[in-house]
Design an enzyme around this catalytic site. Structure first.
Site, PDB file in Angstrom:
ATOM      1  N   THR A   1      -5.985  -5.688  -4.180  1.00  0.00           N
ATOM      2  CA  THR A   1      -6.998  -5.001  -4.983  1.00  0.00           C
ATOM      3  C   THR A   1      -7.640  -5.918  -5.993  1.00  0.00           C
ATOM      4  O   THR A   1      -8.819  -5.784  -6.316  1.00  0.00           O
ATOM      5  CB  THR A   1      -6.348  -3.791  -5.697  1.00  0.00           C
TER       6      THR A   1
ATOM      7  N   TYR B   1     -11.348   2.096  -2.257  1.00  0.00           N
ATOM      8  CA  TYR B   1     -12.129   0.848  -2.258  1.00  0.00           C
ATOM      9  C   TYR B   1     -11.601  -0.028  -1.124  1.00  0.00           C
ATOM     10  O   TYR B   1     -10.667   0.334  -0.415  1.00  0.00           O
ATOM     11  CB  TYR B   1     -11.971   0.124  -3.597  1.00  0.00           C
TER      12      TYR B   1
ATOM     13  N   SER C   1      -1.898  -5.986   0.961  1.00  0.00           N
ATOM     14  CA  SER C   1      -0.501  -6.446   1.000  1.00  0.00           C
ATOM     15  C   SER C   1       0.436  -5.547   1.798  1.00  0.00           C
ATOM     16  O   SER C   1       1.571  -5.939   2.088  1.00  0.00           O
ATOM     17  CB  SER C   1       0.048  -6.624  -0.419  1.00  0.00           C
TER      18      SER C   1
ATOM     19  N   THR D   1      -0.778  -5.047  -4.804  1.00  0.00           N
ATOM     20  CA  THR D   1       0.359  -4.526  -5.581  1.00  0.00           C
ATOM     21  C   THR D   1       1.357  -3.772  -4.708  1.00  0.00           C
ATOM     22  O   THR D   1       2.494  -3.579  -5.115  1.00  0.00           O
ATOM     23  CB  THR D   1      -0.126  -3.585  -6.691  1.00  0.00           C
ATOM     24  N   ASP D   2       0.939  -3.350  -3.498  1.00  0.00           N
ATOM     25  CA  ASP D   2       1.842  -2.528  -2.690  1.00  0.00           C
ATOM     26  C   ASP D   2       3.152  -3.235  -2.361  1.00  0.00           C
ATOM     27  O   ASP D   2       4.211  -2.616  -2.364  1.00  0.00           O
ATOM     28  CB  ASP D   2       1.152  -2.096  -1.385  1.00  0.00           C
TER      29      ASP D   2
ATOM     30  N   LYS E   1       6.861  -1.294  -8.402  1.00  0.00           N
ATOM     31  CA  LYS E   1       5.644  -0.503  -8.563  1.00  0.00           C
ATOM     32  C   LYS E   1       6.083   0.956  -8.630  1.00  0.00           C
ATOM     33  O   LYS E   1       6.651   1.485  -7.688  1.00  0.00           O
ATOM     34  CB  LYS E   1       4.684  -0.735  -7.396  1.00  0.00           C
TER      35      LYS E   1
ATOM     36  N   GLU F   1      30.641   6.239  -2.389  1.00  0.00           N
ATOM     37  CA  GLU F   1      30.350   7.388  -1.510  1.00  0.00           C
ATOM     38  C   GLU F   1      30.767   7.131  -0.065  1.00  0.00           C
ATOM     39  O   GLU F   1      30.594   7.982   0.796  1.00  0.00           O
ATOM     40  CB  GLU F   1      28.844   7.691  -1.552  1.00  0.00           C
TER      41      GLU F   1
END
Ligand code: DGL
Length: 357
Positions: A40, A54, A87, A120-121, A193, A314
């Site tokens: 971006t 975009y 990305s 940023t992904d 993120k 667990e």
């Protein structure tokens, strides 16, 4: 009355002094290379109010640099366009190419630090991968933007300016790979993120960010204690691929289908992103134990996002011969397991790595 020849001499002397002063100023500035990969920060929208919908990865690195003339006041900046992708399309081959290029550049005396512009992904994933494979103490800083370059209050330019300052900062040397977003400094290992679209999306929720940017300077208040960069045992220099490791998500009513499919597709490791503290549903456990019996390494992680994934909590990891992910989220546990499998298939050794990096 000053003679014409004296005027000319004074003019030349002034120009010489200004040139020497500029050269002295440039010589003092750090040399920072910007490696652009897309995202971006390099994106464009149809209007100034387009902040979603975009197109990412449309602007080249030289345009990004020209858009922030202030960079020239804080560093001698050069740029390389390594990729031009959104990305979500980042792959293992991209990481190997990028990591090798970073190591070549940082070995050069004329490079003081590197900034990587990135979508940023998957920015947190690339940052953590580089945190494990960069072989230098010099700063490597990942930076992105939550709004495209064409948007009102685009965050890319100031994020890039901060990232270049950080990459040229002596305080950033030896701190591991860093992320510069929203006036904050984060460690690659622990940042995520945390929002799909807001400018404050990048957070290190509980383990704490490292510092701030303010007044054209980077200020550190913490540092990571887990090993990174030169301290790691991983070396990608001779690698042309990475072992296939995938993630199976846990949720109510989950069944064995995904785990079985990942193993059938050739996964050498499976990260189980379990509910809570990495709990394994009764319907999934047989698929995981069958995978382990075939030599697939199983790592128990948690979809929760914060906290320690406790070994033998667990599930009886000792008996199952599984690995506990500690505090790594599933997508970062996948990265560490991929690199671990380039060194060993011993679950004892791999568990040590999860407690080390
Ligand atoms: N497609 C997303 C990416 O390249 C856009 C998100 C962003 O870069 O902020 O990661």
């Amino acid at each position: 009355m000053i003679s014409p020849s004296r005027c000319i001499n004074l003019l030349f002397a002034s120009i010489l002094l200004l040139t020497l002063s500029a050269q002295a100023q440039t010589a003092k500035l750090p040399n920072v290379t910007i490696l652009a990969t897309g995202g971006t920060i390099a994106g464009t929208g149809s209007t100034s109010t387009t902040t979603v919908g975009y197109t990412a990865a449309t602007i080249g690195v030289q345009t990004l640099i020209r858009a922030v003339p202030e960079l020239a006041k804080v560093a001698n900046v050069t740029g390389e366009q390594v990729f031009q992708i959104a990305s979500e399309n980042m792959g293992n081959e991209h990481w190997l190419t990028l990591g090798k290029r970073v190591n070549v550049l940082l070995a050069q005396d004329n490079v003081d630090g590197i900034v990587i512009t990135h979508g940023t992904d998957t920015l947190e994933e690339t940052a953590y991968f580089l945190n494990l494979v960069v072989k230098s103490r010099k700063p490597v800083v990942l930076v992105g933007a939550m709004r495209p370059s064409t948007a009102l209050s685009a965050d890319g330019p100031i994020n890039l300016y901060n990232a270049v300052i950080l990459a040229g900062s002596p305080e950033a040397v030896g701190k591991g790979v860093l992320v510069a977003m929203g006036d904050q400094i984060h460690a690659a290992r622990d940042v995520s993120k945390t929002n799909t679209s807001t400018p404050d999306a990048f957070k290190t929720t509980e383990l704490g960010m490292l510092g701030y940017f303010q007044g054209n300077r980077a200020f550190f208040y913490h540092q990571t204690i887990r090993k990174h960069t030169l301290e790691t045992e991983f070396d990608i220099g001779a690698l042309t691929s990475l072992p296939q490791v995938d993630i199976a998500y846990g949720y109510a009513n989950v069944g064995p289908v995904v785990v079985n499919a990942l193993v059938a597709a050739g996964a050498k490791g499976v990260i189980h992103a379990g509910v809570g503290d990495g709990s394994l549903a009764a319907k999934v456990l047989p698929a995981l134990t069958a995978a382990r019996a075939k030599g697939v390494v199983i790592v128990r992680a948690s979809r929760v996002g914060q906290g320690i994934l406790a070994r033998n909590g667990e599930a009886n990891d000792d008996a199952l011969d599984f690995v506990a992910a500690d505090t790594l989220n599933p997508q970062k546990a996948r990265i560490l397991l991929m690199l671990a499998l380039t060194k060993t298939t011993s679950t004892r050794e791999i568990q040590r790595m999860f407690y080390t990096y």
